[in-house]
Design a protein around this motif. Structure first.
Motif, short mmCIF file in Angstrom:
data_model
loop_
_atom_site.label_atom_id
_atom_site.label_comp_id
_atom_site.label_asym_id
_atom_site.label_seq_id
_atom_site.Cartn_x
_atom_site.Cartn_y
_atom_site.Cartn_z
N LEU A 107 0.83 -1.19 0.00
CA LEU A 107 0.00 0.00 0.00
C LEU A 107 0.87 1.26 0.00
CD1 LEU A 107 -2.91 1.18 0.25
CD2 LEU A 107 -2.58 1.08 2.74
N MET A 108 1.94 1.22 0.79
CA MET A 108 2.83 2.37 0.90
C MET A 108 3.72 2.52 -0.33
SD MET A 108 2.16 3.78 3.84
CE MET A 108 3.57 4.72 4.37
N ARG A 109 4.06 1.38 -0.94
CA ARG A 109 4.95 1.39 -2.10
C ARG A 109 4.26 0.67 -3.27
NH1 ARG A 109 10.78 0.01 0.94
NH2 ARG A 109 10.94 2.04 1.99
N PRO A 110 3.29 1.31 -3.87
CA PRO A 110 2.50 0.64 -4.92
C PRO A 110 3.35 0.27 -6.13
CG PRO A 110 2.01 2.99 -4.85
CD PRO A 110 2.83 2.69 -3.64
N GLY A 111 2.97 -0.86 -6.74
CA GLY A 111 3.62 -1.29 -7.97
C GLY A 111 4.89 -2.10 -7.77
N ARG A 112 5.23 -2.41 -6.54
CA ARG A 112 6.44 -3.16 -6.26
C ARG A 112 6.14 -4.66 -6.26
NH1 ARG A 112 10.57 -0.84 -7.70
NH2 ARG A 112 11.81 -2.18 -6.35
N PRO A 113 7.18 -5.50 -6.41
CA PRO A 113 6.96 -6.96 -6.38
C PRO A 113 6.30 -7.39 -5.08
CG PRO A 113 9.17 -6.44 -7.18
CD PRO A 113 8.58 -5.14 -6.71
N SER A 114 5.42 -8.35 -5.16
CA SER A 114 4.61 -8.75 -4.00
C SER A 114 5.45 -9.30 -2.86
CB SER A 114 3.57 -9.78 -4.43
OG SER A 114 4.20 -10.94 -4.98
N ASP A 115 6.62 -9.84 -3.17
CA ASP A 115 7.46 -10.45 -2.13
C ASP A 115 8.57 -9.51 -1.64
OD1 ASP A 115 8.93 -10.44 -4.47
OD2 ASP A 115 9.82 -12.44 -4.14
N GLU A 116 8.55 -8.25 -2.06
CA GLU A 116 9.67 -7.35 -1.75
C GLU A 116 9.78 -7.07 -0.26
OE1 GLU A 116 11.47 -4.04 -4.37
OE2 GLU A 116 9.95 -3.02 -3.15
N TYR A 117 8.67 -6.93 0.43
CA TYR A 117 8.73 -6.65 1.87
C TYR A 117 9.55 -7.71 2.60
CZ TYR A 117 7.37 -6.32 6.75
OH TYR A 117 7.40 -6.24 8.12
N ASN A 118 9.24 -8.97 2.35
CA ASN A 118 9.96 -10.06 3.03
C ASN A 118 11.43 -10.09 2.64
OD1 ASN A 118 7.73 -11.05 4.51
ND2 ASN A 118 6.98 -12.16 2.72
N LEU A 119 11.73 -9.74 1.39
CA LEU A 119 13.12 -9.69 0.95
C LEU A 119 13.90 -8.62 1.72
CD1 LEU A 119 12.71 -10.06 -2.93
CD2 LEU A 119 13.71 -11.73 -1.36
N ILE A 120 13.29 -7.45 1.92
CA ILE A 120 13.98 -6.38 2.64
C ILE A 120 14.14 -6.73 4.11
CG2 ILE A 120 13.90 -3.94 3.29
CD1 ILE A 120 12.53 -3.37 0.65
N VAL A 121 13.14 -7.34 4.69
CA VAL A 121 13.26 -7.81 6.08
C VAL A 121 14.47 -8.75 6.20
CG1 VAL A 121 12.20 -9.28 7.84
CG2 VAL A 121 10.85 -7.50 6.71
N ASP A 122 14.62 -9.66 5.24
CA ASP A 122 15.76 -10.58 5.25
C ASP A 122 17.08 -9.83 5.10
OD1 ASP A 122 14.08 -12.74 5.56
OD2 ASP A 122 14.06 -13.29 3.44
N ARG A 123 17.08 -8.76 4.32
CA ARG A 123 18.31 -8.00 4.11
C ARG A 123 18.71 -7.23 5.36
NH1 ARG A 123 16.63 -6.16 -2.03
NH2 ARG A 123 17.14 -8.16 -3.00
N VAL A 124 17.73 -6.74 6.10
CA VAL A 124 18.04 -6.09 7.37
C VAL A 124 18.69 -7.10 8.33
CG1 VAL A 124 17.10 -4.94 9.40
CG2 VAL A 124 16.20 -4.37 7.13
N LYS A 125 18.13 -8.28 8.36
CA LYS A 125 18.71 -9.32 9.23
C LYS A 125 20.10 -9.70 8.76
CE LYS A 125 14.18 -11.19 10.51
NZ LYS A 125 13.25 -12.34 10.41
N GLU A 126 20.32 -9.71 7.44
CA GLU A 126 21.65 -10.02 6.93
C GLU A 126 22.64 -8.92 7.29
OE1 GLU A 126 24.06 -11.11 2.79
OE2 GLU A 126 21.87 -10.90 2.74
N LEU A 127 22.19 -7.66 7.28
CA LEU A 127 23.04 -6.56 7.73
C LEU A 127 23.52 -6.80 9.16
CD1 LEU A 127 21.26 -3.28 6.51
CD2 LEU A 127 23.70 -3.78 6.26
N VAL A 128 22.61 -7.21 10.02
CA VAL A 128 22.97 -7.46 11.42
C VAL A 128 23.95 -8.62 11.52
CG1 VAL A 128 22.09 -8.12 13.69
CG2 VAL A 128 20.78 -6.52 12.26
N ARG A 129 23.69 -9.70 10.76
CA ARG A 129 24.60 -10.86 10.80
C ARG A 129 25.98 -10.48 10.29
NH1 ARG A 129 19.99 -13.56 8.74
NH2 ARG A 129 20.89 -13.57 6.65
N ALA A 130 26.03 -9.71 9.20
CA ALA A 130 27.33 -9.30 8.64
C ALA A 130 28.08 -8.42 9.63
CB ALA A 130 27.11 -8.57 7.32
#
Length: 313
Positions: free
Chosen positions: A136-159
């Motif tokens: 809703l906040m970011r219209p037109g984006r891939p449906s799975d993008e939210y979960n991908l970014i959540v994973d990337r934040v967690k990867e930032l912490v792991r790195a």
């Protein structure tokens, strides 16, 4: 409330410099001015010249504690030399060097390099706690993008942890009717996982974001803190006094003409601007006169202080 500089260091040089290395973005978020800006006839994608960036970084580094913030107007990671800019800043031992990103371009390789370069703060603007609200906040984006970014934040912490780096990881959400029911779960989920969770009040960028209202108290005008705390370098190498001015109506100087950040900060023009705010006389400041964002900024706890606090934790 006493308005003015917090200390002698800020009187000499801005506590925070927003460095807009590009005014282009790969999103059109409903809370953001970019969707409207890109429709303007005078809009053109711009990418900050390397020599202008290095001049600005050199000046900031010469004032220990001054903040370089990659943010405003676009997605910083779209600049083809973004990581080189981080590397340059960190070789100068410029601390803090901070990034605000929408997270969509945080690939594994970029995460590894950011952490190894020693960037001080990475803030990922998620602005949602569910795929439905994200879309809703970011219209037109891939449906799975939210979960991908959540994973990337967690990867930032792991790195960060695997390299024993000092980088602080933050996530943020803007308080709006669309996100109101997600504020509490957002905090509860992320607070154990990252260094800081930020919720921001919504600003409509001088009315550029249509049909959405700010929540500030406009009953009694007060001076804006920005002329005493921050300056913004635009993607085409200008200096403007307001970070929130995506139309560049507050541009005062041109770095390509040779002026330094320090001279701009201490210029008669900036002194006149500050006095106009103290006098609440905006008769020759049309941008400030129409602005309402001043009502949302806290003199007693600016974002720069929040950054410094998280770095001390």
């Amino acid at each position: 409330m006493k308005y003015g500089f917090s200390n002698e260091l800020e009187a000499a040089f801005p506590a925070m410099t927003h460095v807009v290395i590009t005014n282009a973005c790969n999103l059109e978020c409903v809370h953001c001015a970019y969707g409207e800006i890109k429709k303007r006839a005078d809009y053109h994608p711009a990418y900050l010249d390397w020599d202008i960036f290095t001049r600005v970084a050199d000046e900031i580094a010469a004032h220990p504690g001054a903040i370089l913030r990659f943010t405003c107007d676009g997605e910083p990671m779209l600049h083809p030399r973004f990581l080189d800019m981080v590397e340059y800043a960190k070789k100068l031992e410029l601390r803090p060097t901070t990034l605000n990103t929408n997270g969509t371009l945080l690939t594994h390789d970029k995460i590894e390099r950011l952490i190894k370069l020693g960037i001080d703060v990475v803030e990922v603007s998620l602005n949602a706690f569910s795929p439905e609200t994200y879309n809703l906040m970011r219209p037109g984006r891939p449906s799975d993008e939210y979960n991908l970014i959540v994973d990337r934040v967690k990867e930032l912490v792991r790195a960060r942890d695997s390299h024993s780096a000092k980088t602080k990881i933050m996530v943020s959400l803007i308080e709006m009717p669309e996100t109101q029911n997600e504020i509490s779960p957002f905090k509860e989920y992320w607070e154990p996982k990252v260094d800081r969770v930020i919720t921001r009040v919504f600003t409509n960028f001088g009315g550029l974001v249509k049909d959405k209202k700010e929540s500030g108290d406009l009953s009694s005008r007060k001076p804006c803190l920005v002329p005493w705390r921050r300056m913004t370098v635009t993607a085409d190498g200008k200096i403007r006094y307001c970070f929130n001015d995506w139309c560049n109506e507050s541009v005062m100087f041109d770095l390509k003409a040779g002026i330094s950040m320090e001279d701009a900060w201490n210029s008669p023009e900036m002194k006149k601007l500050r006095q106009a705010h103290l006098d609440l006389d905006f008769s020759d400041r049309p941008y400030c006169e129409k602005c309402t964002t001043w009502s949302l900024l806290r003199w007693d706890f600016d974002y720069g202080e929040a950054l410094k606090k998280v770095l001390e934790d």
